[in-house]
Design an enzyme around this catalytic site. Structure first.
Site, PDB file in Angstrom:
ATOM      1  N   ASP A  79       0.836  -1.196   0.000  1.00  0.00           N
ATOM      2  CA  ASP A  79       0.000   0.000   0.000  1.00  0.00           C
ATOM      3  C   ASP A  79       0.880   1.258   0.000  1.00  0.00           C
ATOM      4  OD1 ASP A  79      -2.243   1.905   0.920  1.00  0.00           O
ATOM      5  OD2 ASP A  79      -3.279  -0.014   0.849  1.00  0.00           O
TER       6      ASP A  79
ATOM      7  N   HIS B 128      -3.380   5.734   3.812  1.00  0.00           N
ATOM      8  CA  HIS B 128      -4.169   4.589   3.360  1.00  0.00           C
ATOM      9  C   HIS B 128      -3.636   3.267   3.908  1.00  0.00           C
ATOM     10  CE1 HIS B 128      -6.043   1.883   0.282  1.00  0.00           C
ATOM     11  NE2 HIS B 128      -7.026   2.765   0.345  1.00  0.00           N
TER      12      HIS B 128
ATOM     13  N   SER C 148     -11.570  -0.603   0.164  1.00  0.00           N
ATOM     14  CA  SER C 148     -10.208  -0.680   0.684  1.00  0.00           C
ATOM     15  C   SER C 148     -10.176  -1.101   2.141  1.00  0.00           C
ATOM     16  CB  SER C 148      -9.526   0.687   0.577  1.00  0.00           C
ATOM     17  OG  SER C 148      -9.191   0.997  -0.746  1.00  0.00           O
TER      18      SER C 148
END
Length: 284
Positions: free
Chosen positions: A45, A84, A228
């Site tokens: 990520d 994220h 996600s």
């Protein structure tokens, strides 16, 4: 004419062999409540904030670097570029608190990245033989599909489970569309421990991903939505299952996720009808 030699280890048939030659041993040394202990999870990520109280220990951090000399994976201490990856790692940690957490950074600031960098980071993680790879990313670039497909199959047959996020919009993207990965979308239920099986794939499972609280940069938490954030729930669940049954293959793990889904139920026999042997159709 030359004859190609099959790769070592490939089994094309069972000629000259019997079932006794291929025993499959069930793992009875289960450790209920192991919570991911002994399982290596890699979050591919934007990196992971090492100091975040929700995430806890990060066992290793890597970054995909690309310059004029090529592309490579190198160790890094730069943390998370946009939040994220930290969010995903925090969810994995909540579900499987005792797992090993590793990070490969393929995204930069403002969620920027390329399919080439994504592919290299995923390839590296698969070939490190991590048990579970969380991939809350995908690419729409068709030129990467063939390599991604081969890599997903490589992971599947070598015992690495890729848990891949479906796109948030109805577009073609990869690798979540491949049958060799565990594909995940989100549901809107409030239960943070609820996962569902989708009887109409290609998305196979739904997990919490709407208005969920996640770890973010600077030690903060925020509320956000998206597939996600459903994906690391399933990745963490995979780690938890593998800590109890460490010899499970990706195929078996998918079956365990299916059987434990909240919407999968055994049918009850209709009133007045027996399910016992000998009461089925009669043939003359």
């Amino acid at each position: 004419m030359s004859t190609a030699t099959p790769q070592t280890g490939l089994t094309w048939s069972l000629r000259g062999r019997s079932p006794e030659d291929i025993p499959v041993l069930l793992d009875h040394a289960a450790a209920p409540g192991a919570g991911g202990r002994g399982v290596r999870v890699c979050v591919v990520d934007s990196g992971v904030d090492r100091d975040h109280p929700v995430v806890g220990r990060v066992d290793s951090s890597w970054v995909v670097e690309k310059d004029d000399t090529g592309i490579r994976v190198a160790p890094t201490d730069t943390g998370d570029s946009c939040g994220h990856g930290t969010a995903c790692a925090g969810i994995v940690r909540r579900v499987a608190p005792h797992c090993e957490l590793h990070s490969v950074r393929v995204l930069g600031e403002r969620f920027s990245g390329t399919g080439e960098v994504l592919l290299e980071g995923l390839r590296w993680a698969v070939r490190q033989r991590y048990d579970v790879v969380n991939l809350s990313l995908s690419t729409t670039r068709m030129r990467f599909v063939e390599e991604l497909h081969a890599l997903a199959d490589e992971a599947y047959f070598n015992g690495t489970v890729i848990v891949a996020s479906a796109h948030n919009t109805p577009v073609e993207s990869f690798p979540w569309r491949f049958a060799s990965v565990v594909s995940v979308g989100s549901h809107q239920e409030d239960d943070l421990d609820l996962h569902l099986y989708n009887p109409s794939p290609p998305v196979e499972f739904f997990a919490p991903g709407q208005n969920v609280e996640v770890a973010w940069l600077g030690g903060r938490t925020i509320r956000t939505s998206g597939n996600s954030f459903a994906t690391p729930f399933i990745a963490g669940l995979c780690a938890r299952i593998l800590s109890e049954q460490p010899r499970m293959t990706p195929f078996q793990l998918k079956s365990a996720l299916y059987l434990s889904a909240a919407n999968v139920r055994s049918p009850r026999p209709a009133a007045g009808r027996s399910m016992a042997a000998g009461h089925g159709p009669q043939h003359q």
